[in-house]
Enzyme design. Sequence first.
Site, mmCIF file in Angstrom:
data_model
loop_
_atom_site.group_PDB
_atom_site.id
_atom_site.type_symbol
_atom_site.label_atom_id
_atom_site.label_comp_id
_atom_site.label_asym_id
_atom_site.label_seq_id
_atom_site.Cartn_x
_atom_site.Cartn_y
_atom_site.Cartn_z
ATOM 1 N N ARG A 39 -10.643 4.591 9.131
ATOM 2 C CA ARG A 39 -10.342 3.282 9.690
ATOM 3 C C ARG A 39 -11.559 2.668 10.369
ATOM 4 N NH1 ARG A 39 -4.383 2.621 12.150
ATOM 5 N NH2 ARG A 39 -3.828 3.048 9.997
ATOM 6 N N LYS B 85 0.825 -1.212 0.000
ATOM 7 C CA LYS B 85 0.000 0.000 0.000
ATOM 8 C C LYS B 85 0.866 1.272 0.000
ATOM 9 C CE LYS B 85 -2.207 0.839 3.872
ATOM 10 N NZ LYS B 85 -1.852 2.109 4.514
ATOM 11 N N ARG C 149 10.893 -8.340 3.925
ATOM 12 C CA ARG C 149 10.938 -6.881 3.890
ATOM 13 C C ARG C 149 12.180 -6.355 4.613
ATOM 14 N NH1 ARG C 149 5.479 -3.608 4.916
ATOM 15 N NH2 ARG C 149 5.780 -3.997 7.123
ATOM 16 N N ARG D 55 12.788 -4.993 10.377
ATOM 17 C CA ARG D 55 12.146 -4.418 11.565
ATOM 18 C C ARG D 55 11.735 -5.518 12.538
ATOM 19 N NH1 ARG D 55 7.528 -0.333 9.692
ATOM 20 N NH2 ARG D 55 6.437 -2.221 10.259
ATOM 21 N N ARG E 230 -1.522 -8.337 13.346
ATOM 22 C CA ARG E 230 -1.862 -7.087 12.663
ATOM 23 C C ARG E 230 -2.888 -7.326 11.558
ATOM 24 N NH1 ARG E 230 4.013 -5.513 11.286
ATOM 25 N NH2 ARG E 230 3.170 -3.941 9.869
#
Length: 216
Positions: free
Chosen positions: A88, A13, A127, A160, A171
């Site tokens: 949201r 995104k 990632r 991360r 998540r």
Amino acid sequence: MRIIILGPPGVGKGSEAEILVEQFNIPHISTGHIFRELFQQDSPLGKIAHEYIDRGELVPDDITNQIVRHRLSQPDAQNGFLFDGYPRSIPQAIALDQFLEEKGWQLDAVINIHADDELIVKRIGGRRICENCGRIYHIVNNPPKVENICDTCGGRLIQRDDDNEETVSKRLEIYHRQTEPVIDYYEQSGRVIHADGSQTIEKTNQDIMKALGEHH
Ligand SMILES: [Zn+2]
């Protein structure tokens, strides 16, 4: 162009948003980013929002809506914008529709980027983020020119802490619970473009641009 972009973490995104704001020359409005900015500027609203974020809670709708209303009054947002991470919830979506109506503005599209959870979990594992400038890479889908080195600034690429399978699954669960009703809300007025986020960033962008053209 007035766009909302929605999608689970790890679906690409952020990358799609970056391309679109350049293509349409519109500001990229992320509520997370505004909260951080206001906090750094010592704004009272920023402080309140920061307290919620610090506790790992969602910032209440009325505070978020006030901040968004203020952001939409800025000069750079008058000819278009891309919202990322907002709305949201249904109350936020209703509030945004009210702001738009007050302004006499129409939303051009809500872009929903989707992909299977399983693929996202796998993808997030690959990632990497530049520890210097924050640019995001992927070891398979979007690798740097030189392994582990940022193309932009030469910084070192790291993984991360929260990019692990367990955190990502959690998540994703929160995302589905929160955001699917918002997608349904916009679906009722026929404003949703569904884009397949399992493809390359370029291909997904081409699909979005084609759909935006047909949408107009
Ligand atoms: Zn960098």
